[in-house]
Design a protein around this motif. Structure first.
Motif, PDB file in Angstrom:
ATOM      1  N   THR A 116       0.843  -1.208   0.000  1.00 32.20           N
ATOM      2  CA  THR A 116       0.000   0.000   0.000  1.00 32.20           C
ATOM      3  C   THR A 116       0.874   1.252   0.000  1.00 32.20           C
ATOM      4  N   GLU A 117       1.850   1.249   0.934  1.00 28.07           N
ATOM      5  CA  GLU A 117       2.675   2.439   1.086  1.00 28.07           C
ATOM      6  C   GLU A 117       3.459   2.765  -0.180  1.00 28.07           C
ATOM      7  N   TYR A 118       3.956   1.721  -0.872  1.00 29.51           N
ATOM      8  CA  TYR A 118       4.796   1.976  -2.050  1.00 29.51           C
ATOM      9  C   TYR A 118       4.065   1.718  -3.363  1.00 29.51           C
ATOM     10  N   ALA A 119       2.745   1.572  -3.285  1.00 24.35           N
ATOM     11  CA  ALA A 119       1.929   1.330  -4.470  1.00 24.35           C
ATOM     12  C   ALA A 119       2.548   0.254  -5.364  1.00 24.35           C
ATOM     13  N   ALA A 120       2.948  -0.860  -4.717  1.00 23.05           N
ATOM     14  CA  ALA A 120       3.576  -1.955  -5.463  1.00 23.05           C
ATOM     15  C   ALA A 120       2.605  -3.129  -5.534  1.00 23.05           C
TER      16      ALA A 120
END
Lengths: 369, 90
Positions: free
Chosen positions: B61-65
């Motif tokens: 979520t945090e790194y949109a991966a």
């Protein structure tokens, strides 16, 4: 490796003392042991730790002899902790008790490596010259675990105790040990002196290798097993100390600075000594440390060998001891012209059965060397 | 074997340390050392005893991966570190 790539060592090994309650026949200390009167002072060891941290070394191994024979060990551990060094105590465990361990843990000790000569007193006592050692070591192991310190169990293997490997690994597993070293004796110092009595046979080695392979699979993720064989039975030499003067710096009890604890047998090299030399001067500037670093010194066929940056030409002390020339091939390498001769001798020795052991002692150098 | 339900922690005697002189981070353990890159360090620092699945979800979520890529990478990293004795798992 070129000079421009020369980086500081990763770890320093401090042989604080050669004193030890045990007299192991395989001891890798030199035959000429350093007496207590020549040992560095507490302040000098602290200064060495300061320099090690300053240079960028990350780990310190407190070794010996028995490092616990030094009353100032807790002070040295505390000093290492303040400097952010990861500290490891390499001990026989026989001098350990609850109070002493508590002081070391309080000082910030990170890890204990406890050596065993097996679990059978009848085998361990003649090897170590110490009565009741197994019971003391097992008690020490209990104490280290109760204190919550990280622990490696080091099983030192010779012909006499090789048959105990399975029992030793079972013991380690039952005790929930996370890391075990199955360390066949290396033949330096007193070990070389006693090689004919100690070296296991190839059949013993095959059994050990099969057991280790089996055990590694069984305990994967719970217990790490490091396995060191007697290099006489390998086809290629070991990368001694990860390459001469590439990763480790050793300090002897009297402050002599070495790339490897056995290097004083190379008497043609003039090794620097603390405090006359700093650790950095020894590492970066001394001819002795530069002598066999990297690949430039190598003779043929080493210099053209695909393995030259894996084994770094093997061990210089072994080349001298077994081939009579520190500048030539390590004879355990199958490409050495002396290989057959050296390995055949070791194989013959392995069949000799009971050979009297020469336990280490302080008077040796004076009376016989 | 590690799964997304497993939790991992640094093994006793192991620590993450900055190597000032060489300008990198390392995991230090008994007679061993592992150089960790920025990604591995981040993963280790975010690992706070939650399940590996939960850790991966928050990183994704945090790194949109992509979550499956993060899961594969983290499991591979933790498996290697466990087998080398740097991590313990439940």
């Amino acid at each position: 490796m070129t000079d421009t790539a020369l980086t500081p060592p990763l770890a320093v090994l401090l042989e604080l003392t050669h004193r030890c309650p045990l007299r192991c026949a395989y001891c890798s200390n030199p035959l000429a042991l350093t007496p207590a009167s020549a040992e560095l002072s507490t302040a000098e060891w602290c200064a060495i730790l300061d320099e090690a941290a300053e240079m960028g070394m990350l780990q310190v191994h407190f070794s010996g002899g028995e490092p616990m024979a030094r009353a100032d060990l807790p002070e040295l551990v505390a000093h290492a902790s303040r400097l952010g060094l990861y500290s490891n105590l390499i001990t026989s465990g026989v001098l350990l008790n609850e109070a002493k361990l508590a002081v070391l843990a309080e000082a910030g000790l990170n890890h204990v490596q406890l050596s065993f000569q097996g679990l059978d007193e009848a085998v361990a006592e003649p090897l170590s010259g110490f009565k009741g050692g197994v019971a003391k070591k097992q008690a020490a192991l209990d104490l280290v675990q109760a204190a919550g310190l990280a622990l490696t169990l080091n099983f030192v293997i010779t012909r006499q105790n090789a048959h105990e490997l399975d029992a030793m690994l079972s013991y380690a597993e039952a005790r929930g040990i996370a890391r075990v070293e199955v360390a066949n004796t290396q033949y330096y110092g007193w070990g070389l002196q006693n090689r004919a009595a100690l070296i296991p046979s190839e059949a013993q080695l095959d059994t050990m290798t099969a057991l280790v392979t089996e055990w590694r699979e069984r305990v994967k993720g719970r217990m790490v097993i490091d396995y060191v064989i007697p290099d006489y039975y390998a086809r290629r030499p070991k990368a001694c100390m990860g390459g001469w003067a590439q990763r480790f710096l050793n300090v002897m009890p009297d402050g002599t600075l070495l790339p490897c604890h056995a290097a004083q047998t190379l008497t043609h090299l003039d090794f620097p000594r603390f405090p006359a030399s700093t650790l950095a001067e020894a590492w970066f500037d001394s001819p002795a440390f530069a002598a066999y670093r990297g690949t430039a010194w190598m003779p043929e066929p080493c210099s053209g060998c695909d393995n030259k940056e894996k084994d770094w030409g093997g061990c210089r002390c072994q080349a001298l001891a077994l081939a009579g020339d520190a500048n030539t091939l390590d004879p355990v390498c199958e490409r050495s012209p002396k290989h057959e001769q050296v390995v055949t001798l070791a194989r013959r020795e392995a069949q000799l059965g009971d050979v009297p052991l020469q336990l280490r002692r302080f008077s040796y150098a004076m009376t016989e060397a | 074997m590690l799964t997304l339900e497993s939790t991992v922690r640094l093994a006793p005697g192991t620590r993450l340390q900055h190597d000032k002189v060489r300008e990198r981070w390392v995991l230090l353990g008994p007679e061993r050392m592992l150089i960790v890159d920025d990604m591995a360090r981040l993963i280790l620092e975010r690992n706070r005893g939650q399940s590996i699945g939960a850790l991966c979800a928050s990183l994704a979520t945090e790194y949109a991966a992509p979550l499956d890529t993060v899961q594969q990478d983290v499991l591979a990293l933790f498996t290697t570190m466990s087998e080398k004795g740097f991590l313990r798992h439940d």
